[in-house]
Design a protein around this motif. Structure first.
Motif, short mmCIF file in Angstrom:
data_model
loop_
_atom_site.label_atom_id
_atom_site.label_comp_id
_atom_site.label_asym_id
_atom_site.label_seq_id
_atom_site.Cartn_x
_atom_site.Cartn_y
_atom_site.Cartn_z
N THR A 197 -14.86 -2.08 -13.04
CA THR A 197 -15.15 -2.49 -12.02
C THR A 197 -15.96 -1.25 -11.39
O THR A 197 -16.79 -0.76 -12.64
CB THR A 197 -14.20 -1.01 -11.00
N ARG A 223 -4.26 -6.02 -10.88
CA ARG A 223 -3.44 -6.71 -12.62
C ARG A 223 -2.75 -6.79 -12.80
O ARG A 223 -2.31 -7.52 -13.36
CB ARG A 223 -3.44 -4.72 -13.66
N GLU A 249 -6.18 -1.09 -7.99
CA GLU A 249 -6.63 -1.61 -9.33
C GLU A 249 -5.30 -1.76 -10.23
O GLU A 249 -5.35 -2.77 -10.70
CB GLU A 249 -7.49 -0.86 -10.34
N ARG A 256 -16.29 -11.50 -7.16
CA ARG A 256 -15.18 -10.61 -8.02
C ARG A 256 -15.71 -11.69 -9.30
O ARG A 256 -16.13 -13.04 -8.97
CB ARG A 256 -13.85 -10.72 -8.15
N SER A 282 -12.19 3.54 -9.58
CA SER A 282 -11.26 2.79 -10.41
C SER A 282 -10.07 2.41 -9.35
O SER A 282 -9.55 1.40 -10.08
CB SER A 282 -10.57 4.21 -11.39
N GLU A 283 -10.38 2.66 -7.89
CA GLU A 283 -9.62 1.63 -7.65
C GLU A 283 -10.04 0.64 -6.21
O GLU A 283 -11.19 1.33 -5.96
CB GLU A 283 -8.50 2.81 -6.58
N VAL A 284 -9.90 -0.21 -6.04
CA VAL A 284 -10.42 -1.00 -5.16
C VAL A 284 -10.40 -0.92 -3.61
O VAL A 284 -8.78 -1.25 -3.78
CB VAL A 284 -10.68 -2.83 -5.68
N LEU A 286 -9.65 -5.31 -16.32
CA LEU A 286 -10.55 -5.59 -15.31
C LEU A 286 -12.24 -4.03 -15.34
O LEU A 286 -11.68 -3.48 -15.89
CB LEU A 286 -9.36 -5.18 -14.17
#
Length: 389
Positions: free
Chosen positions: A379, A357, A353, A19, A383-385, A377
């Protein structure tokens, strides 16, 4: 149109490997240069009007710096009243976050009614401390303050805080809630929205979220601060100041780290929230007094502002007018591109995500930049980590 107070752009870039946080600021860090050529009296009257937030702290640091440059030392009574005014403002600023922002984190309505009462009582306190409106003018002399009004207003504020925040007198909360275990019991009581937020942070195991690895800004003497003046001619340094070559932190959690409870909690999210409660129960007092004469016409002033240490540096010319004026605000220390917030966001663990946030928003609110901000944010990939779970 650009906002007068500036804005922060905070971007957290997320890749499978790492990150990276980037912080960009449009804050007008050189705005105080408009006072070059003006007299100290004019500067002291006008400068606080430029700042809609922490005006009392700005006025205190400004006047102390000007008096230092002029070779004046304010009487003890004046310095005490100035410190009390700044402390009242700091308490009000913290309560704004606690009564407005904290409920939002719970998806509960903000407590606007209590905040309105806090604003009214703070105005009464400030009017009683400065009945002739000259408290923050260089060379101010003590005036007769209405001690009855001060005592009654402070009692009314304590009663309000007991009912709407602590569930007990603020002074009692400060002495009774002195360990993490007692704090957890108080939070579990749900006596207020603040208690419920702390309970959520504890239950969701977010207490250590964003624990700072940035060293606190040390207690610098006037000479050390004055030596920074040549470097402050560089807007880049003003925007991202360092001490001994490294970013530093100046926040309520560093200011209250001597408190056993805050020290036991560390420097994560829970400690930051608790530090605000500690300062509401017992606002910090800094009766700023210059430590001694510097070079001719050079002055340093400080104030314990809500978000950290605020420092003003001034140089007078041979006529006694402003030749240089610089302000080091806590936002620039704490939101340094490699400072406390940036490193905290980069240390966030894997999560969806939306949850990232939310956690990032909690950390930003806890450090409180005092200006509006945009959080982005980005990525690389889905869209989701993926969460560790």
């Amino acid at each position: 149109m650009q906002e007068p107070g500036g804005r922060l752009g905070i971007e957290l870039r997320i890749t499978p490997e790492a990150r990276r946080c980037e912080i960009h600021s449009t804050r007008p860090v050189t705005a105080s240069q408009v006072f070059i050529g003006r007299t100290p009296a004019e500067t002291a009257r006008v400068l606080p009007r430029l700042y809609s937030i922490c005006g009392q702290a700005q006025a205190c640091a400004c006047t102390t710096a000007l008096e230092h440059a002029l070779g004046h030392t304010a009487p003890t009574e004046i310095r005490a009243d100035r410190a009390a005014a700044v402390a009242s403002e700091t308490r009000r600023e913290h309560l704004w976050r606690i009564l407005i922002d904290w409920p939002a984190a719970l998806d509960e309505p903000a407590d606007h009614l209590t905040l309105a009462r806090v604003h009214g009582l703070t105005r009464t306190l400030l009017a009683a401390l400065a009945p002739d409106a000259d408290l923050f003018i260089p060379g101010a002399r003590p005036t007769a303050t209405d001690q009855r009004v001060l005592a009654e207003t402070r009692d009314a504020l304590d009663t309000l805080l007991e009912a709407r925040l602590f569930g007990m007198p603020p002074a009692h909360w400060l002495t009774r809630i002195d360990t993490p275990e007692r704090l957890a019991d108080w939070a579990a009581s749900g006596v207020s929205q603040a208690a419920r937020l702390l309970q959520r942070v504890i239950v969701e195991d977010l207490a250590g979220l964003g624990a700072s690895t940035v060293a606190p800004l040390p207690a610098l003497d006037d000479r050390a601060l004055a030596d920074l003046l040549p470097r402050l001619a560089d807007p880049g340094f003003l925007t991202a100041p360092t001490w001994d070559g490294a970013p530093r932190e100046t926040t309520p959690v560093t200011r209250q780290h001597h408190q056993p409870l805050v020290r036991a909690l560390g420097t994560g999210l829970l400690a930051r929230l608790v530090a605000l409660l500690v300062e509401v129960a017992d606002p910090p007092l800094l009766a700023s007094r210059p430590s001694g004469a510097l070079d001719d016409g050079l002055g340093v002033g400080r104030a314990a502002a809500a978000r950290g240490m605020l420092t003003h540096l001034v140089q007078l010319d041979a006529r006694g007018h402003i030749a240089d004026y610089c302000i080091l605000a806590p936002t620039e220390w704490n939101f340094h591109p490699r400072g406390a917030l940036a490193l905290a966001l980069e240390a966030l663990g894997p999560a969806p995500e939306a949850e990232l946030r939310r956690r990032a928003g909690l950390l930003i609110a806890a450090l409180d930049p005092c200006v509006a901000f945009d959080l982005t944010l980005s990525t690389a990939g889905p869209s989701e980590v993926p969460s560790c779970a």
